[in-house]
Design an enzyme around this catalytic site. Structure first.
Site, PDB file in Angstrom:
ATOM      1  N   ARG A 196       0.807  -1.213   0.000  1.00 34.56           N
ATOM      2  CA  ARG A 196       0.000   0.000   0.000  1.00 34.56           C
ATOM      3  C   ARG A 196       0.846   1.272   0.000  1.00 34.56           C
ATOM      4  O   ARG A 196       0.555   2.231  -0.713  1.00 34.56           O
ATOM      5  CB  ARG A 196      -0.862  -0.018   1.272  1.00 34.56           C
ATOM      6  CG  ARG A 196      -1.964   1.010   1.316  1.00 34.56           C
ATOM      7  CD  ARG A 196      -2.617   0.989   2.707  1.00 34.56           C
ATOM      8  NE  ARG A 196      -3.012  -0.329   3.135  1.00 34.56           N
ATOM      9  CZ  ARG A 196      -4.198  -0.888   2.869  1.00 34.56           C
ATOM     10  NH1 ARG A 196      -5.097  -0.216   2.210  1.00 34.56           N
ATOM     11  NH2 ARG A 196      -4.489  -2.102   3.304  1.00 34.56           N
ATOM     12  N   CYS A 241     -26.420  -4.129  -8.285  1.00 37.25           N
ATOM     13  CA  CYS A 241     -27.631  -4.355  -7.509  1.00 37.25           C
ATOM     14  C   CYS A 241     -27.292  -4.893  -6.129  1.00 37.25           C
ATOM     15  O   CYS A 241     -27.482  -6.088  -5.837  1.00 37.25           O
ATOM     16  CB  CYS A 241     -28.554  -5.294  -8.281  1.00 37.25           C
ATOM     17  SG  CYS A 241     -29.060  -4.506  -9.811  1.00 37.25           S
TER      18      CYS A 241
HETATM   19  C1  PLP Z   1      -0.509  -7.905   2.444  1.00 36.01           C
HETATM   20  C2  PLP Z   1       0.860  -8.223   2.904  1.00 36.01           C
HETATM   21  C3  PLP Z   1       1.879  -7.276   2.770  1.00 36.01           C
HETATM   22  C4  PLP Z   1       1.653  -5.881   2.260  1.00 36.01           C
HETATM   23  O1  PLP Z   1       0.925  -5.113   3.165  1.00 36.01           O
HETATM   24  P1  PLP Z   1       0.764  -3.537   2.927  1.00 36.01           P
HETATM   25  O2  PLP Z   1      -0.089  -3.114   4.048  1.00 36.01           O
HETATM   26  O3  PLP Z   1       0.134  -3.349   1.613  1.00 36.01           O
HETATM   27  O4  PLP Z   1       2.125  -2.940   3.015  1.00 36.01           O
HETATM   28  C5  PLP Z   1       3.149  -7.654   3.142  1.00 36.01           C
HETATM   29  N1  PLP Z   1       3.419  -8.882   3.624  1.00 36.01           N
HETATM   30  C6  PLP Z   1       2.459  -9.823   3.771  1.00 36.01           C
HETATM   31  C7  PLP Z   1       2.820 -11.158   4.286  1.00 36.01           C
HETATM   32  C8  PLP Z   1       1.157  -9.516   3.424  1.00 36.01           C
HETATM   33  O5  PLP Z   1       0.203 -10.432   3.588  1.00 36.01           O
END
Ligand code: PLP
Length: 422
Positions: A278, A346
């Site tokens: 993210r 919907c």
């Molecule tokens: C989803 C996930 C991430 C990434 O998380 P962000 O919040 O997008 O940085 C990293 N490592 C693992 C193991 C994840 O499941």
């Protein structure tokens, strides 16, 4: 920080006018800024430059090949959670020795494929998985580099659906059992202990749970080293939050995050692996959608737009807030009205914003749903037989369609009629 701003009264992605882009590619569409992706990668790598860090982009946040190629060109490794994601990373030339494979349910076929590629490591989430990996690797005459994902039972103080480090979550091995499992792993054929892994959740906006988790991680690392286990890396997961709402407090900066890592783990002298998703992609993408109808309901106004929950499920799945900006800047100076932004699907859960104070959009108006670059397009579906939407990447004044919209013929042709309906 991102490269979406108003120029000459129109919202631009870098130097591309979004109103013209909408006319050219059609709405709705996702639009990513390559400069923003690169900027976020660079800011994070600079914050961690003294910590010998490998930044592995969490492919699940945005797996478009153009996004992966943009980050790969910057030197990013990748964190993958399936064979499909591993194939995507390899297809854009990310070296296997920069790829980490995570997830609670790797199949033996996926393990064999990843071993064949020669990845940097498997983040192992349970004893049965460890035993299966040992057996697959032994059969192939290989040694699987592993980190055991440890669940520290720390509350990441984020939305329940993206909290992963509590004991009731399916992820990782309980902290108290980890040391014994490492002892067992040491004796297993086909297993090469490389590190320890933790990931306590996503959209984390308070560093104190990270500090608690990393402190436990440091203690475990010292215990394992005193047991004679040579560790090479500590994988700290991802999870750093981003600003979704311009009026909310800013999440911690990458420097603050690196500061916590330095405090807790800096003296161990181990390589650090990060798995941000993210934080890299979230604010590098927007969803551009057009108002189909303005519907005056009994109690409120609905802006019915051409994007829906099947295109961006975060508002309804996570109660997520996405800022909404008009593409035409002049709308921002008009008195706002409290409105719901909803799609054509919907379902009552089909909304992009509820009770939001927004400019008085009219039919045909364009809006940008901000911060939609992570967990947006990757979670899209064709529910209601809606076509997946176009994805565009901009680069300065240039743009490219990085995933064209399928046709209705493509959609229908995925199904097959059985013989008896001939
Ligand atoms: C989803 C996930 C991430 C990434 O998380 P962000 O919040 O997008 O940085 C990293 N490592 C693992 C193991 C994840 O499941």
């Amino acid at each position: 920080m991102h490269h979406f701003s108003y120029k000459a009264g129109v919202l631009h992605a870098e130097d591309v006018d979004l109103s013209s882009l909408a006319a050219s590619v059609g709405t709705p569409f996702y639009c990513y800024s390559s400069a923003t992706l690169e900027h976020h990668y660079r800011v994070l790598s600079e914050a961690f430059r003294d910590l010998n860090a490998l930044i592995c982009f969490a492919v699940k946040a945005n797996s478009n090949q153009a996004v992966l190629a943009t980050l790969g060109a910057q030197g990013a490794g990748m964190d993958v959670v399936s064979e499909g994601e591993l194939r995507r990373a390899r297809a854009v030339g990310v070296p296997a020795n920069k790829i980490i494979f995570a997830g609670v349910g790797k199949t033996r076929e996926e393990m064999a494929y990843a071993l064949g590629e020669g990845i940097l490591g498997f983040n192992v989430e349970s004893e049965p998985e460890l035993l299966a990996l040992s057996s697959v690797a032994s059969e192939l005459g290989k040694a699987a580099p592993i980190a055991i994902r440890v669940n520290p039972d720390v509350d990441a103080k984020t939305h329940a659906k993206i909290s992963t480090g509590k004991s009731e979550n399916k992820f990782g091995v309980p902290y108290v059992d980890a040391r014994a499992l490492y002892q067992k792993a040491r004796e297993l054929p086909g297993i090469d202990i490389a590190g320890i892994h933790m990931h306590i959740g996503s959209q984390i906006t308070d560093l104190s749970p990270m500090r608690s988790a990393f402190t436990l991680l440091a203690d475990l690392a010292k215990d394992l080293m005193s047991d004679g286990i040579a560790l090479r890396h500590l994988d700290l997961g991802g999870g750093l939050g981003i600003p979704y709402d311009a009026t909310a407090p800013m999440p911690p900066s990458p420097e603050d995050y690196a500061g916590v890592v330095r405090d807790c783990l800096g003296d161990l002298g181990l390589k650090v692996v990060l798995e941000p998703g993210r934080m890299i992609a979230g604010n590098a993408g927007i969803l551009v959608t057009r108002v189909i109808h303005v519907k005056e309901g009994a109690d409120k106004t609905f802006l019915i737009v051409d994007a829906a929950m099947n295109d961006l499920i975060r508002p309804t799945l996570y109660e997520a807030h996405h800022d909404i900006w008009p593409v035409a800047q002049e709308l921002r100076s008009m008195p706002p009205v409290v409105q719901d932004v909803v799609g054509p699907v919907c379902e009552t859960g089909d909304y992009l914003a509820l009770d939001r104070s927004l400019p008085p959009f009219s039919e045909g108006g364009l809006m940008a749903v901000m911060s939609a670059g992570a967990y947006g397009s990757v979670m899209a579906s064709t529910y209601n037989s809606r076509l997946l939407i176009t994805e565009v990447m901009v680069h300065g004044e240039e743009f490219a369609v990085i995933r064209p919209r399928p046709t209705y013929e493509d959609l229908i042709a995925q199904d097959r009629l059985p013989k008896w309906l001939g």
